[in-house]
Structures are given as structure tokens and as C-alpha cells.
Scaffold this motif. Structure first.
Motif, PDB file in Angstrom:
ATOM      1  N   TYR A  44       0.940  -1.170   0.088  1.00  0.00           N
ATOM      2  CA  TYR A  44      -0.148  -0.004   0.033  1.00  0.00           C
ATOM      3  C   TYR A  44       0.957   1.286  -0.026  1.00  0.00           C
ATOM      4  O   TYR A  44       1.607   1.507   0.679  1.00  0.00           O
ATOM      5  CB  TYR A  44      -0.968   0.170   1.225  1.00  0.00           C
ATOM      6  CG  TYR A  44      -1.742   1.226   1.451  1.00  0.00           C
ATOM      7  CD1 TYR A  44      -2.489   1.726   0.405  1.00  0.00           C
ATOM      8  CD2 TYR A  44      -1.838   1.983   2.579  1.00  0.00           C
ATOM      9  CE1 TYR A  44      -3.489   2.796   0.572  1.00  0.00           C
ATOM     10  CE2 TYR A  44      -2.340   3.137   2.742  1.00  0.00           C
ATOM     11  CZ  TYR A  44      -3.261   3.675   1.525  1.00  0.00           C
ATOM     12  OH  TYR A  44      -3.941   4.582   1.839  1.00  0.00           O
ATOM     13  N   TRP A  45       0.744   2.111  -1.119  1.00  0.00           N
ATOM     14  CA  TRP A  45       1.548   3.091  -1.444  1.00  0.00           C
ATOM     15  C   TRP A  45       1.925   4.321  -0.177  1.00  0.00           C
ATOM     16  O   TRP A  45       2.954   4.638   0.173  1.00  0.00           O
ATOM     17  CB  TRP A  45       1.576   3.763  -2.775  1.00  0.00           C
ATOM     18  CG  TRP A  45       0.334   4.764  -2.850  1.00  0.00           C
ATOM     19  CD1 TRP A  45      -0.985   4.227  -2.733  1.00  0.00           C
ATOM     20  CD2 TRP A  45       0.224   6.006  -2.911  1.00  0.00           C
ATOM     21  NE1 TRP A  45      -1.938   5.237  -2.697  1.00  0.00           N
ATOM     22  CE2 TRP A  45      -0.961   6.691  -2.862  1.00  0.00           C
ATOM     23  CE3 TRP A  45       0.983   7.068  -2.894  1.00  0.00           C
ATOM     24  CZ2 TRP A  45      -1.540   7.677  -2.964  1.00  0.00           C
ATOM     25  CZ3 TRP A  45       0.914   8.427  -3.040  1.00  0.00           C
ATOM     26  CH2 TRP A  45      -0.421   8.773  -3.019  1.00  0.00           C
ATOM     27  N   SER A  46       0.737   4.554   0.657  1.00  0.00           N
ATOM     28  CA  SER A  46       0.665   5.637   1.547  1.00  0.00           C
ATOM     29  C   SER A  46       1.739   5.002   2.754  1.00  0.00           C
ATOM     30  O   SER A  46       2.314   5.772   3.310  1.00  0.00           O
ATOM     31  CB  SER A  46      -0.516   5.901   1.826  1.00  0.00           C
ATOM     32  OG  SER A  46      -1.389   6.537   1.057  1.00  0.00           O
ATOM     33  N   VAL A  66     -12.864   1.248  -9.865  1.00  0.00           N
ATOM     34  CA  VAL A  66     -11.529   0.984 -10.866  1.00  0.00           C
ATOM     35  C   VAL A  66     -10.868   2.162 -10.586  1.00  0.00           C
ATOM     36  O   VAL A  66     -11.205   3.059 -10.247  1.00  0.00           O
ATOM     37  CB  VAL A  66     -12.123   0.694 -12.212  1.00  0.00           C
ATOM     38  CG1 VAL A  66     -12.915   2.006 -12.558  1.00  0.00           C
ATOM     39  CG2 VAL A  66     -10.861   0.519 -13.171  1.00  0.00           C
ATOM     40  N   GLU A  67      -9.394   1.882 -10.718  1.00  0.00           N
ATOM     41  CA  GLU A  67      -8.470   3.097 -10.147  1.00  0.00           C
ATOM     42  C   GLU A  67      -7.283   2.680 -11.284  1.00  0.00           C
ATOM     43  O   GLU A  67      -6.559   1.464 -11.402  1.00  0.00           O
ATOM     44  CB  GLU A  67      -7.867   2.958  -8.948  1.00  0.00           C
ATOM     45  CG  GLU A  67      -7.256   4.150  -8.416  1.00  0.00           C
ATOM     46  CD  GLU A  67      -7.268   4.259  -6.966  1.00  0.00           C
ATOM     47  OE1 GLU A  67      -7.535   5.351  -6.505  1.00  0.00           O
ATOM     48  OE2 GLU A  67      -6.721   3.338  -6.389  1.00  0.00           O
ATOM     49  N   HIS A  68      -6.404   3.776 -11.790  1.00  0.00           N
ATOM     50  CA  HIS A  68      -5.470   3.712 -12.537  1.00  0.00           C
ATOM     51  C   HIS A  68      -4.324   3.965 -11.667  1.00  0.00           C
ATOM     52  O   HIS A  68      -4.042   5.001 -11.442  1.00  0.00           O
ATOM     53  CB  HIS A  68      -5.392   4.659 -13.722  1.00  0.00           C
ATOM     54  CG  HIS A  68      -4.429   4.584 -14.556  1.00  0.00           C
ATOM     55  ND1 HIS A  68      -4.210   5.472 -15.831  1.00  0.00           N
ATOM     56  CD2 HIS A  68      -3.316   3.575 -14.863  1.00  0.00           C
ATOM     57  CE1 HIS A  68      -3.015   5.263 -16.390  1.00  0.00           C
ATOM     58  NE2 HIS A  68      -2.410   4.076 -15.851  1.00  0.00           N
ATOM     59  N   GLU A  77      -0.764   7.105  -7.935  1.00  0.00           N
ATOM     60  CA  GLU A  77       0.679   7.210  -7.065  1.00  0.00           C
ATOM     61  C   GLU A  77       1.757   8.103  -7.437  1.00  0.00           C
ATOM     62  O   GLU A  77       2.601   8.572  -6.681  1.00  0.00           O
ATOM     63  CB  GLU A  77       1.241   5.797  -7.064  1.00  0.00           C
ATOM     64  CG  GLU A  77       0.209   4.857  -6.340  1.00  0.00           C
ATOM     65  CD  GLU A  77       1.086   3.370  -6.215  1.00  0.00           C
ATOM     66  OE1 GLU A  77       2.053   3.163  -6.394  1.00  0.00           O
ATOM     67  OE2 GLU A  77       0.260   2.149  -5.984  1.00  0.00           O
ATOM     68  N   GLY A  78       1.643   8.310  -8.574  1.00  0.00           N
ATOM     69  CA  GLY A  78       2.765   9.277  -9.009  1.00  0.00           C
ATOM     70  C   GLY A  78       3.935   8.736  -9.895  1.00  0.00           C
ATOM     71  O   GLY A  78       3.843   7.744 -10.185  1.00  0.00           O
ATOM     72  N   PRO A 112       3.092  -0.632 -13.037  1.00  0.00           N
ATOM     73  CA  PRO A 112       2.991  -0.527 -14.599  1.00  0.00           C
ATOM     74  C   PRO A 112       2.163   0.466 -14.901  1.00  0.00           C
ATOM     75  O   PRO A 112       0.910   0.336 -14.364  1.00  0.00           O
ATOM     76  CB  PRO A 112       2.740  -1.996 -15.096  1.00  0.00           C
ATOM     77  CG  PRO A 112       3.475  -2.663 -13.925  1.00  0.00           C
ATOM     78  CD  PRO A 112       3.053  -2.311 -12.803  1.00  0.00           C
ATOM     79  N   ASP A 113       2.297   1.295 -15.870  1.00  0.00           N
ATOM     80  CA  ASP A 113       1.244   2.367 -16.194  1.00  0.00           C
ATOM     81  C   ASP A 113       0.180   2.001 -17.077  1.00  0.00           C
ATOM     82  O   ASP A 113      -0.641   2.581 -17.347  1.00  0.00           O
ATOM     83  CB  ASP A 113       2.058   3.851 -16.747  1.00  0.00           C
ATOM     84  CG  ASP A 113       2.805   3.396 -18.032  1.00  0.00           C
ATOM     85  OD1 ASP A 113       2.625   2.260 -18.568  1.00  0.00           O
ATOM     86  OD2 ASP A 113       3.544   4.279 -18.518  1.00  0.00           O
TER      87      ASP A 113
END
Length: 356
Positions: free
Chosen positions: A80-82, A316-318, A323-324, A330-331
Motif C-alpha cells: 500500500y503506497w501511502s 476501478v483505479e489507474h 501514485e505518481g 506498471p502504467d
């Protein structure tokens, strides 16, 4: 049938100054509703004790704060990125060594664990948002040989699919905002422990002193959410597996990443470790790169474009976009939280978006 809400912030004493019927003094760390939710979640995870916090981040950071300067934590590179971002900052500022391993790679985990004395191993399985599955029993054995305690982020699995403490883990973490609550109307976190050891005592003290407890009404909602969790999780798992199978060889799709598919590199581990389903989370990589992936997301009508997961509605989320630039994701990847809606509606929604 439905427990009352106890909003009192303080508890009265008798003429002699003694508490009437409990050891509760002040609601900053003692809440009847929170204790009720803790008792149920502790039972579901086969733990010894549970503490619920005002957010998943509050719970996770409190556990890491039990480390002392000079100690070492090992964490997955995909997580989890945060929390990963906070870990990097906190550990650097407080003199705690932080090392990353590749989830799903046992040899890499062993190498990182044994590179230096380690005190805490953090596991996230399945790992968000690329859904690597870590064999908890094997990771626990590796950690014990290195003298480290193990905490498992089991947010995606829920206690209905995996019980990390039964598999040997010392602690289980949940972002209870997700499947534990399940209705996208409560922010909460939880830590469950296998034993009330010194680290657990430190964690309890941190919550008491910092006031990170969940409020009475939110705890009541959390308890209400757990009453339907078995039905919600079962339906989400069924929908996700059907969704993943349908799109695995669909035109325009590079890869479907879901532990329930035999094509997943850790499918056998998931079969062994996740009982009753493979969760409601999956990711799909699309042809055409970042711009095409963002376009497909924008064409969806049933899926809600939003952060979070584990609710009754499908999201749904890109992730790379969210995240930046420093994101390891992967983008061309879209992350899906599959809810409990009619599965054919969800399938048709992504089909039309890919064809647009």
C-alpha cells in the motif's frame, strides 16, 4: 439483537471514588462499542487481543512505532503506497533501518532478512496492486530463524479467507475501512496479536497516549458491517473469479492478475493459504500504454472511478496515475475492486470500455 451506541466520554464513580462496574475511565482509550468490535474481530482472527484504531494508517504506524532507533524492519517493495511512503520517511528520521524485499520471491526474502539483525517483518498478501501471494508459513519460518516477529497485512484476504495467526504470524493488520466494514462509510484500522507480549504492550500504550481510538458510532457501524461480511466476501470472490476468467484472453488485454487463476505465478500458494475464495481484488494490464489505459477507465459506466476497495460497490483505479512518477506499478494497469453487483453488468461494462 442490535447493540446500543455508548457515546459517553467519561465514566462515573461512586461515593468512595470507585468505578461502578468496570475499569473504564476515559473514552480516549476505553470505549464500549470499540471493545465489542475488537472482541469479534479478535475471535475471527483466532487472536489473543485486538486494538481498533481511527484509520488503517493509525494502526499500521502505531505498530512500527514500537520499534526502537537502531532496529530494523523488512517490508515488501510492492505494498500500500501511502504506508510505504510513510515508512521511508519515518524510518529515515528516527534511525530505523528499512529494507525492502520482492514479495513472492522466497530467496530474495531470505537474503534481505539475513543481511542484518531484523526485528519486524511486514508481509502484505495478496500484495496491492499486483497481487503477489506470500506463503505465510514459510515466511514465518524464515523470520523466526532471523529472530524477527511477523505482521501480516491481511486486508484483502479478510479473516474469512486467511487466518495469519493460525499460520504462525505474531500480528495481523487490517485496514478495516475495506472488507471488515464493507460499505465505504467508516475509516478504521485494526491490529490483532497472537500474544500480549512487550511489543503489544507498547502498541496499547501508543494508542492510549496518542488517542487513536475509533469513535463509538464508527465502531458500531464496523460491528454492523462484520455481521454481513461472510455474504459480501463470498459474493465478491465469486464475481472476481468470473470476471478474471472472462477477460484473461480478451482482445486488448495483456494480462489479468488474480490469484484465483492457474496462470498466476503463486496460484498454488493461494490455493493452500486462501480458503473459500481468492478475494475480490484483481488487476488488468491493457494494450496501448498509459494513455489508452486511462481512456478505458474513463469509458466505464458501472465501475466507480475511486480510491479504496472492499465495499459492496465495484471500483476501478489507474494506480500509476494516482501514485505518481515514483510508482513501481506498471502504467498500463487498472486495479479493480469487484463488488456484489450483477456480474454480467460488470463484464459488459469493461467490454464496452475496451471497445470504445
Amino acid at each position: 439483537m442490535v447493540p446500543p451506541i455508548h457515546p459517553s466520554t467519561t465514566f462515573a464513580r461512586n461515593e468512595q471514588g470507585l468505578l461502578y462496574d468496570s475499569d473504564r475511565i476515559y473514552a480516549r482509550d476505553q470505549s464500549i462499542n470499540t471493545e465489542m468490535a475488537e472482541a469479534l474481530l479478535c475471535q475471527l482472527e483466532a487472536g489473543t487481543a485486538c486494538k481498533i484504531f481511527a484509520s488503517g494508517m493509525a494502526a499500521a504506524t502505531a505498530l512500527v512505532q514500537t520499534l526502537r532507533p537502531g532496529e530494523r524492519i523488512v517490508a515488501p517493495r510492492i505494498m500500500y503506497w501511502s504506508f510505504r511512503s510513510w515508512l521511508e520517511t519515518f524510518c529515515a528520521e528516527w534511525g530505523i533501518e528499512l529494507a525492502f524485499y520482492h514479495p513472492g520471491d522466497e530467496e530474495n526474502l531470505m537474503a534481505v532478512l539475513t543481511a542484518a539483525p531484523t526485528h519486524l517483518l511486514w508481509i502484505e498478501t495478496p500484495a496491492n496492486p499486483t497481487w503477489e501471494v506470500v506463503d505465510i508459513s514459510k515466511a514465518v519460518a524464515l523470520a523466526q530463524s532471523a529472530g524477527a516477529q511477523v505482521v501480516v497485512d491481511s486486508t484483502v484476504s479478510t479473516p474469512l479467507l486467511t487466518q495469519p495467526i493460525v499460520l504462525g504470524a505474531d500480528f495481523v493488520f487490517h485496514s478495516a475501512t475495506k472488507y471488515i466494514n464493507g460499505h465505504s462509510d467508516v475509516v478504521a484500522g485494526a491490529i490483532i496479536t497472537a500474544s500480549e507480549d512487550t511489543r503489544w504492550e507498547r502498541l496499547c500504550k501508543i494508542r492510549a497516549q496518542q488517542g487513536g481510538i475509533l469513535g463509538p458510532f464508527e465502531s458500531w457501524l464496523l460491528l454492523r458491517g462484520m455481521r454481513t461480511m461472510h455474504i459480501r466476501v463470498e459474493r465478491s470472490c465469486e464475481n472476481a473469479l468470473t470476471f478474471a476468467r472472462h477477460f484473461e484472453d480478451f482482445p486488448g488485454v495483456i494480462q489479468v492478475i488474480y490469484p484465483g487463476l492457474p496462470s498466476h505465478p503463486h496460484h498454488e500458494t493461494a490455493v493452500k493459504q486462501m480458503k473459500g475464495g481468492f478475494g475480490g481484488m484483481l488487476s488488468i494490464r491493457l494494450e496501448g500504454g498509459r494513455e489508452r489505459t486511462a481512456h478505458v477507465m474513463g469509458q466505464m459506466k458501472c465501475f466507480v472511478r475511486a480510491t479504496s476497495l472492499g465495499g459492496v460497490e465495484s471500483l476501478v483505479e489507474h494506480r500509476a496515475l494516482v501514485e505518481g512518477e515514483d510508482s513501481p506499478v506498471p502504467d498500463d494497469l487498472l486495479r479493480f475492486s469487484i463488488g456484489i453487483e450483477n456480474i454480467q453488468d460488470l463484464i459488459e461494462d469493461l467490454e464496452q470500455a475496451i471497445k470504445e
